[in-house]
Design an enzyme around this catalytic site. Structure first.
Site, short mmCIF file in Angstrom:
data_model
loop_
_atom_site.label_atom_id
_atom_site.label_comp_id
_atom_site.label_asym_id
_atom_site.label_seq_id
_atom_site.Cartn_x
_atom_site.Cartn_y
_atom_site.Cartn_z
CG ASN A 7 -20.06 -11.83 -4.70
OD1 ASN A 7 -20.79 -11.08 -5.35
ND2 ASN A 7 -20.41 -13.05 -4.35
CE LYS A 14 -21.09 -13.27 0.57
NZ LYS A 14 -21.58 -14.49 -0.05
NE ARG A 92 -21.39 -14.40 -8.33
CZ ARG A 92 -22.60 -14.37 -7.80
NH1 ARG A 92 -22.85 -13.64 -6.74
NH2 ARG A 92 -23.56 -15.08 -8.34
CG HIS A 181 -24.93 -21.54 -9.63
ND1 HIS A 181 -26.15 -22.17 -9.63
CD2 HIS A 181 -24.95 -20.67 -8.62
CE1 HIS A 181 -26.88 -21.69 -8.64
NE2 HIS A 181 -26.17 -20.77 -8.00
N GLY A 211 -27.38 -25.30 -3.64
CA GLY A 211 -27.28 -24.36 -2.51
C GLY A 211 -28.63 -23.70 -2.33
CG ASN A 212 -29.66 -20.45 0.27
OD1 ASN A 212 -30.45 -21.15 0.89
ND2 ASN A 212 -28.70 -19.79 0.85
NE ARG A 242 -33.36 -18.06 -6.92
CZ ARG A 242 -32.07 -18.09 -7.20
NH1 ARG A 242 -31.66 -18.41 -8.41
NH2 ARG A 242 -31.17 -17.81 -6.29
CD GLU A 335 -19.56 -28.04 -0.86
OE1 GLU A 335 -19.20 -27.70 0.28
OE2 GLU A 335 -19.47 -27.31 -1.86
CD GLU A 385 -19.79 -20.07 -6.60
OE1 GLU A 385 -20.46 -19.52 -7.47
OE2 GLU A 385 -20.24 -20.37 -5.48
#
Ligand code: ADP
Length: 400
Positions: A7, A14, A92, A181, A211-212, A242, A335, A385
């Site tokens: 990623n 990552k 990704r 996503h 998530g964020n 956002r 989660e 993911e």
């Protein structure tokens, strides 16, 4: 054999090394500040061993990939006897436009296709391409696969993906809802189908990734038929920084009234709004909850707005499905926060959703959190993911 999932950001890389057939994450790493004067830093974790923020020489992404490969094959964190054990890279890629609706093996044609989507994701796609090129250089001959955040949503029907603008903006500029996503929405849908032992093609769910960045998807017969994000990941529910859905006229209003430039409005809505902007406290949900517990007025209110906005999407999506098999919560907030799941579900009274006591126990693990008499079951399924990307890569390379 191993798949390495990549990623890549503009200055970061990552990665996860995933073994097959076990489908286990053997190593997780992050190289940051690639190409920056301050010097790159490497964090790696392998079977409880590893290091944090180790300075390394990575003036570009190819050097970063080389450093990652060398850390996995030599030294204290070595888990591979040779780089040859890596049978593929899974990348990704944020935006696949209308071109890519499934993972693809990367060749010159695919690179061109990804480049064509650059204008739809100017911050992400070029960086993703840098990672692809770096892996091609670092391990020539090993196949690279692109897995797109937008792909799962490509099954949306025209009535869900069009905006009511003059049609030429769709034809000429490809302006439409794409959604993001997708890898996560697909993973939890697939995992749910396995869990309840139902063929994927018969599964109807509303997936709630919180998530964020946050988004929801409406999945009918295993396929996405609607999603809350749009042309960009700014649309939909309230997120960390956002604003999510607003009256589109606000953009022009702010430009005229406040004399803001397009870039300033963009920054305001993407980076300074949402939980952070409204509360003035933080973009992190745990901080907002803490402030709300101390009766901070704006934090209390943004939590209510946040949950109500998410519930409106759940109500709308479940209302369009003939029968909803489940509402599935996933990602950091979905989660880990029983309290927030409860507030959201309390706003779905018309759907007959009732959470059980088990809701309080399920954190970061798979579980059913609704009571037996809930008209729609509610599940928590941790997203993964990286595993979805690795599986997509292995399937395409017929390694599975
Ligand atoms: P990203 O979109 O960056 O992948 P994550 O899926 O990791 O984000 O989710 C990050 C969000 O999850 C943050 O807002 C964080 O506060 C929230 N979060 C993590 N654990 C909890 C928790 N126990 N309760 C509430 N929120 C949590």
């Amino acid at each position: 054999m191993y798949i390495m999932v990549i990623n890549c950001g503009s200055s970061s890389l990552k990665f996860q090394l995933i073994s097959f057939p076990e489908e286990a994450a053997i190593a997780k790493g992050l190289i940051e500040r690639i190409g920056q004067d301050i010097g790159a830093q490497f964090t790696l974790s392998v079977n409880g061993k590893g290091f944090k923020n180790k300075p390394i020489d990575a003036s570009d992404h190819t050097k970063a990939v080389t450093a990652a490969l060398s850390a996995l094959t030599t030294g204290e964190c070595a888990v591979l006897e040779s780089k040859d054990e890596i049978k593929g890279f899974g990348h990704r890629v944020v935006h696949g436009g209308e071109k890519f609706s499934a993972p693809v093996i990367i060749d010159d044609e695919v690179i061109k296709g990804i480049e064509e989507c650059n204008e739809l994701a100017p911050l992400h796609n070029p960086a993703n391409l840098t990672g692809i090129e770096a892996c091609m250089k670092a391990l020539p001959g090993v196949p690279n696969v692109a897995v797109f955040d937008t792909a799962f949503h490509q099954t949306m029907p025209p009535k869900a993906f069009h905006y009511a603008l003059p049609y030429k903006f769709y034809e000429e500029d490809h302006i439409r809802r794409y959604g993001f996503h997708g890898t996560s929405h697909k993973y939890v849908t697939k995992t749910f189908a396995k869990l309840i032992n139902k063929p994927l093609e018969e599964v109807n769910v509303v997936t709630v990734h919180l998530g964020n960045g946050s988004s929801l998807a409406c999945v009918k017969n295993g396929k996405c038929v609607d999603t809350s994000m749009g042309l960009t990941p700014l649309a939909g529910v309230i997120m960390g920084t956002r604003c999510g859905d607003i009256d589109p006229a606000l953009v022009v209003y702010l430009m005229k009234k406040e004399g803001m430039s397009p870039e300033e409005v963009d920054t305001l809505m993407n980076k300074k709004s949402g939980l952070l902007g409204f509360s003035g406290v933080s973009s992190d949900m745990r901080d907002i909850q803490e402030a709300a517990d101390q009766n901070d007025k704006q934090s209390v209110l943004i939590l209510e707005m946040w949950a109500y906005g998410i519930a409106k999407y759940i109500n709308a999506y479940a209302g369009t499905l003939p029968k909803t098999d489940a509402v599935i919560f996933t990602a950091g907030i979905g989660e880990n926060s029983p309290g927030l799941r409860k507030i959201i579900c309390d706003n779905c009274a018309g759907l007959g959703i009732k959470l059980s006591e088990n809701n309080d126990n399920v954190r970061g693990e798979t579980g059913c959190v609704s009571s037996a008499d809930s008209r729609i079951p509610v599940y928590v399924i941790p997203t993964n993911e990286e595993l979805q990307i690795a599986q997509g890569t292995a399937e395409l390379l017929t390694l599975k």
